[in-house]
Design a protein around this motif. Sequence first.
Motif, short mmCIF file in Angstrom:
data_model
loop_
_atom_site.label_atom_id
_atom_site.label_comp_id
_atom_site.label_asym_id
_atom_site.label_seq_id
_atom_site.Cartn_x
_atom_site.Cartn_y
_atom_site.Cartn_z
N ARG A 1 0.86 -1.19 0.00
CA ARG A 1 0.00 0.00 0.00
C ARG A 1 0.90 1.23 0.00
O ARG A 1 1.90 1.27 0.70
CB ARG A 1 -0.94 0.01 1.21
CG ARG A 1 -2.02 -1.06 1.16
CD ARG A 1 -3.10 -0.81 2.19
NE ARG A 1 -3.86 0.41 1.91
CZ ARG A 1 -4.87 0.46 1.04
NH1 ARG A 1 -5.22 -0.61 0.37
NH2 ARG A 1 -5.52 1.60 0.86
N SER B 1 1.57 5.47 0.23
CA SER B 1 1.15 6.79 0.71
C SER B 1 2.39 7.67 0.76
O SER B 1 3.51 7.17 0.88
CB SER B 1 0.51 6.69 2.10
OG SER B 1 1.47 6.24 3.06
N TRP C 1 -1.40 8.01 -7.06
CA TRP C 1 -1.79 8.49 -5.73
C TRP C 1 -2.43 9.88 -5.83
O TRP C 1 -3.46 10.15 -5.19
CB TRP C 1 -0.60 8.55 -4.78
CG TRP C 1 -1.03 8.90 -3.38
CD1 TRP C 1 -1.43 8.03 -2.41
CD2 TRP C 1 -1.18 10.22 -2.82
NE1 TRP C 1 -1.81 8.73 -1.28
CE2 TRP C 1 -1.66 10.07 -1.51
CE3 TRP C 1 -0.94 11.50 -3.32
CZ2 TRP C 1 -1.92 11.15 -0.68
CZ3 TRP C 1 -1.20 12.59 -2.49
CH2 TRP C 1 -1.69 12.40 -1.17
N ARG D 1 4.02 10.22 7.81
CA ARG D 1 3.01 10.27 6.76
C ARG D 1 2.23 11.57 6.90
O ARG D 1 1.48 11.74 7.85
CB ARG D 1 2.06 9.09 6.86
CG ARG D 1 2.69 7.73 6.66
CD ARG D 1 1.70 6.63 7.03
NE ARG D 1 0.50 6.68 6.21
CZ ARG D 1 -0.69 6.26 6.60
NH1 ARG D 1 -0.84 5.76 7.81
NH2 ARG D 1 -1.73 6.33 5.80
N SER E 1 -4.08 6.28 1.65
CA SER E 1 -3.18 5.26 1.10
C SER E 1 -3.93 4.48 0.03
O SER E 1 -5.16 4.39 0.06
CB SER E 1 -2.66 4.31 2.18
OG SER E 1 -3.72 3.55 2.73
#
Length: 305
Positions: A162, A164, A201, A253, A258
């Motif tokens: 995943r 992010s 993204w 983050r 995500s």
Amino acid sequence: MRYPSITALRALDAVARLGSVTAAAQQLSLTRSAISHQIISLEQSLGFALTERVGRGIGLTYQGQCYAREVRRILADIQDAGRRFDGLSVSGKLRISCNPGFASFWLCNHINGFLRQYPQVQLQVVSPRSQDDTSDAEADLFIAYGIGDWPGLLVEQIVTLRFSPVCSPRLINAIGGLKTPLDLKDFPLIHMSDTSDWRVWLAAAGASQVNADSGITFSDAHCAQSACIAAQGVAIGDNLLSGDALARGLLVRPFDISISALRGYFLVIDPAKAERSVVQAFSAWLKNQLQTSAQHISDAPSGEP
């Protein structure tokens, strides 16, 4: 006192772990009456009660709980002894072609565990020409990054990723936080191999106005993450390669968004080599280690170091 049977000890351990005779019977592929018989036989051998009636079921007595803890430890020691001796039968050379990012951020931190278990294996780890390259004829197996498309080879996904954004807390502190994904237009983006991860993204985050082609592209994951840790820009991180840096506070983050990666890490093996005991041993070890030591993206608050 005669020695108890391994079957009886396993029955007690299963009842202690699972909390019921029915569940223990299912796990050990025995009948409920067989489990009860083993427990009774063990109690007769020991000279004290292991179980007691609790409502409509049974539970362990205090002595039973203490004894079950010792039994679990002994069974674990027996398992470990078996693995150690099994390792002596696995030998020979094993050449692994491994994606550099996976090698740097995971394999290099765990590989000695394989050698401890299989001390007679001569291990060689090499880097492929590209992340999805499986052309090395001398390699016994590959840990490759891609979409799983390797015709004629045995392919099994070992890590689902995943993505992010991640960045250094120094960068966050210097700019006072990243409030929305649109704020990324003012900062260098760090890419790995190409700009596709950022492009996907940004679209998912509703920030397609940000130029996904800006910033710098690295061909090596270690260099990309090193630049990110050094506050040179914002990168797309994942749960495997960025997990340790997030846990240690080297990265944070800035956003909670995500996405599932289109690509992942795969174990790829030539069918002609798949039956070699050393290949099977490494494959089993790798999948077991990834399952038991899975790394996950940190749950650090958005925009906070």
